[in-house]
Design a protein around this motif. Structure first.
Motif, short mmCIF file in Angstrom:
data_model
loop_
_atom_site.label_atom_id
_atom_site.label_comp_id
_atom_site.label_asym_id
_atom_site.label_seq_id
_atom_site.Cartn_x
_atom_site.Cartn_y
_atom_site.Cartn_z
N ARG A 151 53.90 37.44 48.88
CA ARG A 151 53.27 36.29 48.55
C ARG A 151 51.78 36.31 47.94
NH1 ARG A 151 52.29 30.93 52.65
NH2 ARG A 151 51.51 29.67 51.20
N HIS A 152 51.00 37.09 48.69
CA HIS A 152 49.60 37.34 48.04
C HIS A 152 49.36 38.55 47.26
CE1 HIS A 152 48.41 33.91 50.53
NE2 HIS A 152 49.27 34.29 51.53
N ARG A 153 50.31 39.59 47.81
CA ARG A 153 49.83 40.85 47.03
C ARG A 153 50.65 41.60 46.04
NH1 ARG A 153 44.80 42.91 46.60
NH2 ARG A 153 45.55 44.98 47.41
N VAL B 253 40.23 58.11 43.53
CA VAL B 253 40.95 57.16 43.67
C VAL B 253 42.10 57.04 42.67
CG1 VAL B 253 41.77 54.59 44.29
CG2 VAL B 253 39.35 55.29 44.86
N THR B 254 43.27 57.29 43.03
CA THR B 254 44.44 57.61 42.08
C THR B 254 44.96 56.38 41.73
OG1 THR B 254 46.13 57.78 43.63
CG2 THR B 254 44.89 59.72 42.70
N LYS B 255 45.30 55.31 42.62
CA LYS B 255 45.98 54.22 42.40
C LYS B 255 46.08 53.34 43.81
CE LYS B 255 50.79 53.95 42.03
NZ LYS B 255 50.89 53.72 43.38
N ARG B 256 46.32 52.15 43.61
CA ARG B 256 46.56 51.36 44.82
C ARG B 256 47.86 51.77 45.55
NH1 ARG B 256 45.29 45.07 42.36
NH2 ARG B 256 43.58 45.81 41.45
N CYS B 257 48.28 51.51 46.87
CA CYS B 257 49.52 51.89 47.37
C CYS B 257 50.44 51.03 47.63
CB CYS B 257 49.14 52.54 48.84
SG CYS B 257 50.43 53.29 49.84
N ASP B 258 51.66 51.09 46.90
CA ASP B 258 52.82 50.17 47.29
C ASP B 258 53.39 50.36 48.38
OD1 ASP B 258 53.27 52.36 45.29
OD2 ASP B 258 55.27 51.60 45.63
N ARG B 259 53.92 49.23 49.04
CA ARG B 259 54.30 49.47 50.21
C ARG B 259 55.82 49.25 50.46
NH1 ARG B 259 49.77 51.14 52.88
NH2 ARG B 259 51.53 52.20 54.26
N CYS B 260 56.47 49.76 51.63
CA CYS B 260 57.90 49.60 51.56
C CYS B 260 58.09 49.08 53.25
CB CYS B 260 58.44 51.05 51.68
SG CYS B 260 58.12 52.20 52.83
N VAL B 261 59.55 49.10 53.45
CA VAL B 261 60.00 48.53 54.75
C VAL B 261 59.56 49.11 56.00
CG1 VAL B 261 62.04 47.63 53.49
CG2 VAL B 261 62.26 49.87 54.63
N LEU B 262 58.94 50.45 55.74
CA LEU B 262 58.39 51.23 56.83
C LEU B 262 57.33 50.40 57.67
CD1 LEU B 262 58.69 53.71 58.52
CD2 LEU B 262 57.17 55.02 56.89
N THR B 263 56.82 49.65 56.81
CA THR B 263 55.69 48.80 57.59
C THR B 263 56.07 47.74 58.33
OG1 THR B 263 55.45 47.34 55.58
CG2 THR B 263 54.15 49.61 55.64
N ARG C 104 52.51 42.66 42.58
CA ARG C 104 52.13 42.73 41.21
C ARG C 104 53.08 43.75 40.92
NH1 ARG C 104 49.19 46.93 38.72
NH2 ARG C 104 48.33 47.58 40.76
N ASP C 105 53.77 43.65 39.55
CA ASP C 105 54.82 44.44 38.95
C ASP C 105 55.92 44.76 39.71
OD1 ASP C 105 52.97 44.78 36.90
OD2 ASP C 105 52.03 46.47 37.68
N GLY C 106 56.10 43.68 40.58
CA GLY C 106 57.50 43.64 41.57
C GLY C 106 57.27 44.49 42.59
N LYS C 107 56.06 44.81 42.99
CA LYS C 107 55.69 45.63 44.37
C LYS C 107 54.59 45.05 44.83
CE LYS C 107 56.90 50.03 42.19
NZ LYS C 107 56.39 51.41 41.61
N VAL C 108 54.45 45.23 46.25
CA VAL C 108 53.58 44.65 46.93
C VAL C 108 52.43 45.92 47.62
CG1 VAL C 108 55.05 42.98 47.87
CG2 VAL C 108 54.51 45.23 49.21
N LYS D 295 60.00 40.93 59.53
CA LYS D 295 59.76 40.54 58.12
C LYS D 295 58.41 40.98 57.45
CE LYS D 295 63.39 36.61 58.56
NZ LYS D 295 63.23 35.30 58.62
N GLU D 296 57.58 40.86 58.53
CA GLU D 296 56.13 41.24 58.21
C GLU D 296 55.69 42.52 58.24
OE1 GLU D 296 54.39 39.16 56.74
OE2 GLU D 296 55.02 37.23 57.46
N PRO D 297 54.96 43.23 57.26
CA PRO D 297 54.05 42.34 56.56
C PRO D 297 54.56 42.00 54.99
CG PRO D 297 53.26 44.76 56.33
CD PRO D 297 54.51 44.63 57.34
N ILE D 298 55.87 42.65 54.84
CA ILE D 298 56.35 42.52 53.51
C ILE D 298 56.40 41.12 52.91
CG2 ILE D 298 58.20 43.13 51.89
CD1 ILE D 298 56.27 45.53 52.65
N ARG D 299 56.77 40.37 54.08
CA ARG D 299 56.96 38.79 53.45
C ARG D 299 55.60 38.21 53.07
NH1 ARG D 299 59.23 34.41 57.79
NH2 ARG D 299 57.16 35.01 58.76
#
Length: 271
Positions: A240-242, A211-221, A244-248, A232-236
């Motif tokens: 709120r819940h995930r 495992v290298t790292k968790r995956c930060d998600r973008c607007v493609l989702t 960290r460091d300005g990323k989701v 708006k979802e799932p980024i919205r």
């Protein structure tokens, strides 16, 4: 725990499809993200900018790629001899052009002039040295050979999305499908949502992964893969819940420790 599904994407940022089994190479699943699309200036074009690309499905038969989509007849692709260097998220990579027929087919779908490029040598591109070893390689995926998600985490996220909608007085949406997150492997039977955040090594079938790292998600989702519209979802809710460091964050990135074979139903062990 077991491997619930396997999915790969022959062309970066287009529709993928599920398979029952796959060969694992050091740079990713066999056939995964060996092609990408560039704009007229040779810059990578993704569904973030052109959601209609998600209507394209690339199907592999051996080394032959066939493009299918709603706008034109299927097209068999034959790479030409012309090569060029494309900046793949900060790394210059030599890619082979796939010819004018493929360019016209995809340009009609995208609504702008584009080219299709092929990575003939998947060992050409190194993994970010901050998270990989000097000999680690990746095809044309964003950063790492494989992306893993779990059914338990998606279930919790969908519950949170309903809660968010109700708190805002909105009609709760239907559950998000896993393919919104574009994983290669989905693990079923995980006891706790987001347990994967803490995994360091795992084995799927007879293949070991780091495992290298968790995956930060973008607007493609946020793009609905049936209407190709952004929401708006799932980024919205992830914000709120995930956050960290300005990323989701959703899912984890993997590097195989060697070649092998995986199949739906394979046992999964945390090492």
């Amino acid at each position: 725990m077991k491997l619930g599904s396997v999915r790969f994407y022959p062309i970066k940022s287009t529709a993928g499809h599920e398979v029952d089994e796959a060969e694992v190479h050091p740079w990713g699943l066999a056939g995964d993200r060996r092609y990408l699309i560039t704009d007229r200036d040779g810059i990578i074009l993704t569904a973030r900018e052109e959601p209609a690309l998600l209507a394209c499905v690339g199907r592999l038969d051996g080394d032959t790629l066939t493009l299918t989509g709603p706008h034109a007849a299927p097209l068999r692709v034959t790479p030409a001899a012309v090569t060029s260097t494309v900046d793949v998220w900060g790394t210059p990579v030599e890619l082979t052009d796939c010819g004018d027929d493929a360019a016209r087919w995809l340009s009609e779908l995208a609504g702008q002039p584009v080219r299709l490029k092929w990575l003939d040598d998947p060992a050409r591109r190194p993994v970010d040295p901050a998270y990989g070893r000097p000999d680690d390689r990746v095809s044309l995926a964003d950063a790492y050979p494989l992306l893993l998600t779990t059914g338990a985490s998606l279930g919790r996220l969908n519950d949170w999305i309903v809660e968010t909608a109700l708190e805002r007085g909105e009609e709760p949406p239907g559950p998000l499908p896993m393919h919104r997150f574009r994983p290669n492997v989905v693990i079923d039977g995980v006891d706790e949502p987001f347990a994967e955040d803490e995994w360091k090594r795992l084995r799927i079938g007879d293949v070991d992964f780091r495992v290298t790292k968790r995956c930060d998600r973008c607007v493609l989702t946020t793009i609905d893969t049936t209407t190709y519209t952004k929401g708006k979802e799932p980024i919205r809710t992830l914000s709120r819940h995930r956050n960290r460091d300005g990323k989701v964050w959703f899912g984890i990135n993997l590097i195989p420790d060697g070649p092998g074979h995986i199949a739906v139903g394979d046992a999964v062990a945390i090492l």
